[in-house]
Structures are given as structure tokens and as C-alpha cells.
Scaffold this active site. Structure first.
Site, short mmCIF file in Angstrom:
data_model
loop_
_atom_site.label_atom_id
_atom_site.label_comp_id
_atom_site.label_asym_id
_atom_site.label_seq_id
_atom_site.Cartn_x
_atom_site.Cartn_y
_atom_site.Cartn_z
N THR A 134 8.94 -10.34 -19.82
CA THR A 134 9.77 -9.19 -20.18
C THR A 134 9.31 -8.58 -21.49
OG1 THR A 134 11.67 -10.13 -19.00
CG2 THR A 134 12.13 -8.42 -20.65
N ILE A 137 5.99 -6.74 -20.83
CA ILE A 137 6.15 -5.44 -20.16
C ILE A 137 6.74 -4.42 -21.12
CG2 ILE A 137 7.37 -4.20 -18.33
CD1 ILE A 137 5.22 -5.95 -17.19
N GLU A 138 7.75 -4.83 -21.87
CA GLU A 138 8.49 -3.88 -22.70
C GLU A 138 7.68 -3.37 -23.89
OE1 GLU A 138 11.23 -2.38 -22.26
OE2 GLU A 138 12.08 -3.46 -20.56
N THR A 139 7.07 -4.28 -24.64
CA THR A 139 6.45 -3.85 -25.90
C THR A 139 5.10 -4.51 -26.19
OG1 THR A 139 7.71 -5.53 -27.13
CG2 THR A 139 8.67 -3.32 -26.99
N TYR A 327 9.60 -2.06 -11.85
CA TYR A 327 9.76 -2.80 -13.09
C TYR A 327 10.03 -4.28 -12.81
CZ TYR A 327 11.69 -4.52 -17.47
OH TYR A 327 11.93 -5.27 -18.60
#
Length: 348
Positions: A134, A137-139, A327
Site C-alpha cells: 500500500t 503504490i501510494e507514495t 488499485y
């Protein structure tokens, strides 16, 4: 006389050209995107929002007026929200988010914070692989947390013509409450074009409700404290019902024409039970299919064909973080690849 007229025409052209240049400079330097200080604060809907914040949440009116007078017009954020990456085909999305860089750096991140991740697994019953994926993927493991002021993003979206404006208006309220609670300068908090904050890219409401001070420092910091980030993501998934040791998704195949019935009748998004799969020509590629759990058909567009998956309960939990099938599948697949590489390296 002819010479005089020629000179006059020449001078006229010079004056016209200079005027055009000056006008061009004026349009550039006085455009709303640059000088937007009073744009929002003078709008009636913003003034009503300020009144509500004063009455409902006891904010100081003068301070809010001053704050919104410093909000800049950022039309690009509205454009981004209308055209998110999640509207791309799967093969493009997968290439962007499930790649060698994120896999290798995911292993490095896991190894660096192994003790913290083990603790998060024990406390929240959420796999380390899902937490790490997570963040990846996010940052990109904290490397890209956003280049927009959150106050600009949320205000532009909250008072736009977007169908999601009411959602962003609620998030704007949550952001102002968060800034007051955390003693943050609302003009300095940076985030994504949609107003998501920190390494886990929590929207302000999620920050307020699910962020935890896992490091025990006394202050919850999702921007700089990876321990808080890990604990907060685990807490988020836990609160949304993650079931430990249950599968996330199962790859499937379709046989014959029976599956097309679902497509023709717009029933693809409707949940199915395991007992219904054979009726529609859907064959799981594993024997482990929970009998009583509802399954969701996931169609992923590859470059020349489609691939099919069955999303289970935990797949739906990931979608609480972001409602896109792409996602959730990216998080799931990245988590598998990171786990596999880490295991190979540790056993090699």
C-alpha cells in the site's frame, strides 16, 4: 506626404505591437491562476462554508477569511480528478504500479521496518505484505507524497462543478479540524491533487479517524514517521474488516458463451456465490474457493485480451482505501511479488 504617411503607419504598428506585448504580460501576470487571493473568499458558497465552520465547529471567522484569501486557483486538480489513472486500462496501470522498482524497494522497506511490521501484524491482524504494498503504490515508500498545498486542492475541488464536490467539501471541513487538532499550518501542509496527506495518502477524514501514534512519540505524524504510517495503514484495514489468513483474489477463466450473459445483462458487478460460478461458465484456477463468501468478478483489460479474477472479502477491504478494482489488484499483486522476492532472497 507619402513619406509622412508611411512613418505614421510604421509608428502605429509599433504602438500596436507594444500594446499587444503589454497586454500579453498583463494576461500572464494577472491571470486568476496566479493572482487568485480574493477569488474564493468573495464567493457566496465559500462565505456560507465559513459561516457553517464558525457556527458548527467554533472557528474564528476572521482567521478563516484570511486563510481563504490566500487560497490559489488550481484548475489542474479538477482536471486530474475527472481523469484519474484508474480510468486507464489494466496493462497501463499495472506497468506503472506493479514494477521491478516497487518490488525491490518494497523488500528493502520491509527489511528496514521488519520489527515494526511484525508488531503491526500482531496488533491489527493485517499482513505486512499488504501494508508495504500500500505504501509502495501510494507514495513509492514515502518518496512522492504530493506537490500541492492541501488547502488549495480541497478548496478548488470543494467549490468546483465536479459531481464529487460535496465529498471534497466534507474533506475540507475535516482538514481544517485536523490542522487545528494537530497544530498544523493549513497553508503549509502538502499532499496530492485530491488532498490526500502523507506517506499513506490519507484523506483528512481518514487521518482523523484511523491514524495512530504507533511510534509512541506523543504525536501522530503520517508525513515523516514511518512507524506511525505502518500502524495507521494496518489500523485502517483492520477497522474496515480485514480477515487474517483469508485470500484476497482468485484468478479465473471463462468457458463457453454463458459468461456473456452477465455482460449482456449488465450483471458483471453483481456479487456471486461459489455455487453460481459454474452456471455462468466461470472456472476458478484454484480449488480453494470459500463456499458461502460472495465473490466479485473482476475484468482486467490486457493489451490483446482480458484476464478474469474473483475478488473476495479482503479485496473489498482494499477497495475501501481506493474504490478502483485496478488499485486493489495492484496492491494485491505487488504484495505477492514483494513477498516472493523477499522469501527467495532470505532463503538464497
Amino acid at each position: 506626404m507619402l513619406r509622412f504617411l508611411g512613418s505614421h503607419a510604421f509608428c502605429t504598428r509599433i504602438v500596436t505591437s507594444i500594446s499587444s506585448i503589454l497586454l500579453g504580460f498583463a494576461l500572464v501576470f494577472l491571470s486568476p491562476a496566479v493572482y487568485a487571493d480574493m477569488h474564493f473568499v468573495e464567493r457566496k458558497d465559500v462565505q456560507e462554508f465559513i459561516k457553517t465552520m464558525v457556527k458548527k465547529n467554533r472557528f474564528n471567522k476572521e482567521q478563516l477569511v484570511e486563510l481563504f484569501s490566500k487560497v490559489k486557483l488550481r484548475p489542474i486538480v479538477v482536471t486530474h480528478v475527472k481523469k484519474p489513472l484508474e480510468k486507464k486500462p489494466w496493462y497501463t496501470y499495472q506497468m506503472l504500479f506493479v514494477n521491478e522498482w516497487r518490488i525491490q524497494h518494497g523488500v528493502q522497506f520491509w527489511n528496514k521496518y521488519e520489527t515494526v511490521l511484525r508488531k503491526a501484524e500482531a496488533v491489527y491482524k493485517v499482513p505486512a505484505s499488504i501494508i508495504v504494498a500500500t505504501i509502495g503504490i501510494e507514495t513509492k515508500y514515502g518518496q512522492r507524497t504530493g506537490d500541492y498545498r492541501v488547502i488549495d486542492s480541497l478548496t478548488n475541488l470543494a467549490f468546483s462543478d465536479s459531481s464529487r464536490a460535496p465529498f471534497f467539501r466534507r474533506e475540507l471541513e475535516q482538514f481544517l479540524l485536523l490542522a487545528r487538532e494537530q497544530k498544523l499550518d493549513p497553508l503549509k501542509v502538502m499532499g496530492s491533487y485530491a488532498g490526500a496527506i502523507g506517506q499513506p495518502q490519507f484523506m483528512p477524514s481518514s487521518y482523523r479517524h484511523y491514524a495512530v501514534n504507533f511510534s509512541g512519540s506523543g504525536k501522530t505524524d503520517l508525513m515523516n514517521d514511518e512507524v506511525d504510517v505502518i500502524g495507521s495503514i494496518a489500523n485502517y484495514y483492520s477497522k474496515h474488516g480485514w480477515k487474517l489468513n483469508e485470500p484476497v483474489a482468485i484468478q479465473a477463466a471463462t468457458i463457453g458463451d454463458r459468461y456473456n450473459y452477465l455482460s449482456r445483462n449488465n450483471k458483471i458487478k453483481e456479487p456471486l456465490l461459489a455455487a453460481d460460478l459454474a452456471k455462468y461458465g466461470i472456472v476458478p484456477k484454484t480449488k480453494i474457493v470459500p463456499e458461502n463468501q460472495k465473490l466479485k468478478i473482476i475484468e482486467l483489460q490486457n493489451r490483446y485480451s482480458k484476464e478474469y479474477w474473483l475478488g473476495l472479502h479482503n479485496f473489498g477491504v482494499i477497495k475501501r482505501y481506493n474504490s478502483s478494482d485496478l488499485y486493489a489488484m495492484a496492491v494485491y499483486q505487488l504484495s505477492i511479488y514483494i513477498s516472493d522476492l523477499r522469501e527467495r532472497l532470505n532463503n538464497g
